[in-house]
Design an enzyme around this catalytic site. Structure first.
Site, PDB file in Angstrom:
ATOM      1  N   HIS A 113      -9.093   1.465   2.900  1.00 41.49           N
ATOM      2  CA  HIS A 113      -8.691   1.998   4.205  1.00 41.49           C
ATOM      3  C   HIS A 113      -9.830   1.663   5.159  1.00 41.49           C
ATOM      4  CE1 HIS A 113      -6.385   4.910   1.585  1.00 41.49           C
ATOM      5  NE2 HIS A 113      -5.459   4.645   2.481  1.00 41.49           N
ATOM      6  N   HIS A 122       0.933   5.477  -1.814  1.00 41.58           N
ATOM      7  CA  HIS A 122       0.285   6.508  -2.651  1.00 41.58           C
ATOM      8  C   HIS A 122       1.381   7.293  -3.367  1.00 41.58           C
ATOM      9  CE1 HIS A 122      -3.642   6.322  -0.322  1.00 41.58           C
ATOM     10  NE2 HIS A 122      -2.813   5.862   0.600  1.00 41.58           N
ATOM     11  N   ASP A 154       2.465   3.006   3.224  1.00 36.53           N
ATOM     12  CA  ASP A 154       1.544   4.090   2.913  1.00 36.53           C
ATOM     13  C   ASP A 154       2.300   5.097   2.038  1.00 36.53           C
ATOM     14  OD1 ASP A 154      -0.963   5.240   2.932  1.00 36.53           O
ATOM     15  OD2 ASP A 154      -1.146   5.328   5.099  1.00 36.53           O
ATOM     16  N   SER A 214     -19.051  10.229  -1.222  1.00 36.27           N
ATOM     17  CA  SER A 214     -20.086   9.861  -0.253  1.00 36.27           C
ATOM     18  C   SER A 214     -21.430  10.514  -0.586  1.00 36.27           C
ATOM     19  CB  SER A 214     -19.638  10.267   1.160  1.00 36.27           C
ATOM     20  OG  SER A 214     -19.313  11.644   1.169  1.00 36.27           O
ATOM     21  N   HIS A 246     -11.999   3.978  -1.026  1.00 39.46           N
ATOM     22  CA  HIS A 246     -11.207   4.832  -0.149  1.00 39.46           C
ATOM     23  C   HIS A 246     -11.415   4.478   1.313  1.00 39.46           C
ATOM     24  CE1 HIS A 246     -10.317   8.351   2.444  1.00 39.46           C
ATOM     25  NE2 HIS A 246      -9.149   8.087   1.928  1.00 39.46           N
ATOM     26  N   GLU A 261      -8.676   3.977  -6.985  1.00 42.07           N
ATOM     27  CA  GLU A 261      -9.449   4.373  -5.806  1.00 42.07           C
ATOM     28  C   GLU A 261     -10.828   4.925  -6.179  1.00 42.07           C
ATOM     29  OE1 GLU A 261      -7.851   6.345  -1.973  1.00 42.07           O
ATOM     30  OE2 GLU A 261      -8.410   8.022  -3.270  1.00 42.07           O
ATOM     31  N   HIS A 304       0.838  -1.213   0.000  1.00 44.48           N
ATOM     32  CA  HIS A 304       0.000   0.000   0.000  1.00 44.48           C
ATOM     33  C   HIS A 304       0.868   1.258   0.000  1.00 44.48           C
ATOM     34  CE1 HIS A 304      -3.799   2.116   1.482  1.00 44.48           C
ATOM     35  NE2 HIS A 304      -2.859   3.004   1.781  1.00 44.48           N
ATOM     36  N   GLU A 309      -9.080   3.539  10.690  1.00 44.97           N
ATOM     37  CA  GLU A 309      -7.729   4.047  10.887  1.00 44.97           C
ATOM     38  C   GLU A 309      -7.644   4.867  12.181  1.00 44.97           C
ATOM     39  OE1 GLU A 309      -6.682   6.509   7.585  1.00 44.97           O
ATOM     40  OE2 GLU A 309      -4.570   6.687   8.178  1.00 44.97           O
TER      41      GLU A 309
HETATM   42  O1  MCF Z   1      -3.534   5.997   4.208  1.00 41.57           O
HETATM   43  C1  MCF Z   1      -3.387   7.378   4.387  1.00 41.57           C
HETATM   44  C2  MCF Z   1      -4.322   7.834   5.461  1.00 41.57           C
HETATM   45  N1  MCF Z   1      -5.712   7.491   5.217  1.00 41.57           N
HETATM   46  C3  MCF Z   1      -6.424   7.869   4.118  1.00 41.57           C
HETATM   47  N2  MCF Z   1      -6.010   8.306   2.964  1.00 41.57           N
HETATM   48  C4  MCF Z   1      -4.773   8.506   2.495  1.00 41.57           C
HETATM   49  C5  MCF Z   1      -3.567   8.145   3.112  1.00 41.57           C
HETATM   50  N3  MCF Z   1      -2.565   8.632   2.378  1.00 41.57           N
HETATM   51  C6  MCF Z   1      -3.079   9.239   1.323  1.00 41.57           C
HETATM   52  N4  MCF Z   1      -4.423   9.172   1.371  1.00 41.57           N
HETATM   53  C7  MCF Z   1      -5.272   9.760   0.316  1.00 41.57           C
HETATM   54  C8  MCF Z   1      -6.470   8.958  -0.044  1.00 41.57           C
HETATM   55  O2  MCF Z   1      -6.156   7.975  -0.993  1.00 41.57           O
HETATM   56  O3  MCF Z   1      -5.740  10.994   0.784  1.00 41.57           O
HETATM   57  C9  MCF Z   1      -7.020  11.241   0.266  1.00 41.57           C
HETATM   58  C10 MCF Z   1      -7.443   9.999  -0.518  1.00 41.57           C
HETATM   59  O4  MCF Z   1      -7.327  10.206  -1.890  1.00 41.57           O
HETATM   60  C11 MCF Z   1      -7.856  11.503   1.484  1.00 41.57           C
HETATM   61  S1  MCF Z   1      -9.538  11.893   1.216  1.00 41.57           S
HETATM   62  C12 MCF Z   1      -9.500  13.571   0.783  1.00 41.57           C
HETATM   63 FE    FE Z   2      -3.236   4.964   2.489  1.00 43.46          FE
END
Ligand code: MCF
Ligand code: FE
Length: 407
Positions: free
Chosen positions: A208, A64, A310, A146, A181, A142, A62, A211
């Site tokens: 996710h 990004h 992450d 909502s 997401h 992704e 995982h 968390e």
């Molecule tokens: O895993 C971490 C923390 N949790 C959620 N989202 C993300 C993380 N790192 C990047 N993200 C991205 C997620 O894919 O941040 C955005 C999403 O596109 C948050 S929602 C505005």
């Molecule tokens: Fe993440």
């Protein structure tokens, strides 16, 4: 045919000494060099430095890549201020993140021994880099949204990205996959559609999940820090789903749930009963103030987990060994010599099984994704090899992906 020789090889049966691996694109056998040379007299023999260990290439389930530009823009320490800072800085971070930067991070992962990664893609901008990088990539498109009003439009955009990732050439080693997401950000109607799509095409599926404490409170009681967040940004005052309903959406198809730090024992037991698994992100959880995932509970429940970095949106590097070392510190109550081999297994054979890939184990028939770690000195016993590997490795010494030498 190649024969890689080392003092130690990490096999599904544990560390074996003074053996070698014969492979082309796939692994043929593990045996003594002498025996292998009899079977494959023409093979190219590669000898490694003293105190070297051959591991299956590591799998970071995982990451990004699109958030690779973050250094100090996002607020670390607590989840909701971090999420606010993502919303405030996302456009700028995406703008300053180009292919060169993302490729550099793929190279950093590679040097740390990561031969496969799960790319969580919010916009699809890293697809080209993922096609070009030598690594195997599970490309998790992704889905987010909502608000029922925009859900169909967002689902349409998601479908386009899924299609693009499905049409990568085979040699690029990209597998298309689906990422939800989170329970708080995806409407149940499009959630169902996306799970059905993953199931129909046998695509890996992840989300996710639980968390932060705020997330648990919002989903269960419709209260806490998320309430103000949803009122401010989305003009909504109730959650679109609850924990039970969300988990049920995945009942008929196994998924990889990222974080799960705030899941109760009962919730984890439920995930186990449906064949799911967890992606554990120790540094991300610490940096976003989410707490410690009780990996000892996962063990008790026989719930499989992987280890993941992450993104740089919640970390300082994408090195799997940096992540392992952080895990050793975060789980300070665990005996070092039990935890270290668990982390290695989680990031190789367990991660491969979770993502449905034929790598992650050094045994006949597996894809020859291999890395070599060279220890600075002789380990006193086989039981200590995993720990010394984690403590001393910044970069791996050799890398093979599908039998091809990368470094
Ligand atoms: O895993 C971490 C923390 N949790 C959620 N989202 C993300 C993380 N790192 C990047 N993200 C991205 C997620 O894919 O941040 C955005 C999403 O596109 C948050 S929602 C505005
Ligand atoms: Fe993440």
């Amino acid at each position: 045919m190649k024969i890689l020789v080392a003092d130690y090889i990490y096999t599904p049966e544990g560390f074996v000494e003074y053996q070698a691996v014969a492979f082309d694109e796939t692994i043929k056998t593990v045996d003594s060099l002498e025996n292998l040379l009899q079977t494959y007299p023409e093979a190219e023999v590669v000898r490694t430095a003293p105190h070297s260990v051959i591991y299956p290439g590591f799998i970071n389930t995982h990451v990004h890549l699109e958030f690779s530009a973050n250094r100090t823009s996002l607020e670390y320490g607590s989840f909701m201020p971090w999420l606010d800072s993502v919303i405030a800085n996302r456009d700028e971070l995406m703008q300053s993140c180009d292919n060169t930067m993302m490729q550099q991070e793929c190279d950093n992962m590679l040097r740390s021994g990561i031969t496969t990664f799960g790319a969580i893609s919010s916009f699809g901008t890293e697809l080209e880099v993922c096609e070009q990088t030598p690594q195997r990539v599970v490309f998790f498109n992704e889905l987010i949204g909502s608000n029922a009003q925009y859900a169909d439009m967002l689902y349409g955009d998601f479908l386009e990205r899924v299609k693009a990732s499905q049409s990568c050439p085979k040699k690029s080693k990209v597998t298309a996959a689906v990422a939800i997401h989170s329970p708080y950000s995806v409407h149940p109607v499009i959630l169902q559609k996306a799970v059905a799509l993953a199931k129909q095409h046998s695509m890996p599926l992840s989300s996710h999940f639980l968390e932060s404490q705020a997330e648990h409170e919002w989903l269960e009681k419709g209260e806490g820090e998320f309430k103000a967040f949803f009122e401010k940004y989305f003009n909504a005052s109730t959650p679109v789903t609850n924990i039970e309903e969300f988990m049920h959406a995945f009942d008929t198809y196994p998924a990889h749930f990222t974080h799960a730090v705030q899941a109760t024992r009962e919730e984890l037991a439920y995930l186990q009963s449906k064949g799911h698994s967890i992606a554990h992100c120790p540094r991300s959880n610490r940096y976003l103030g989410c707490g410690r995932l009780a990996i000892e509970t996962l063990k008790e429940l026989d719930l499989p987990y992987s280890v993941a970095t992450d993104g740089l949106s919640s970390n300082d590097s994408l090195s799997i060994f940096d992540e392992f070392r952080a895990a050793l510190m975060l789980h300070h109550q665990a005996p070092l010599n039990t935890l270290a081999p668990q982390l290695i297994k989680a990031s190789t054979q367990d991660a491969a099984e979770i993502l449905g890939l034929n790598c992650g184990r050094i045994e006949a028939g597996r894809l020859a994704d291999l890395v070599v770690v060279t220890l600075p000195d002789l380990p006193q016993s086989k039981e200590e090899i995993a720990l010394w590997s984690i403590i001393h490795t910044k970069e791996v010494a050799h890398i093979y992906i599908e039998g091809e030498q990368i470094a």
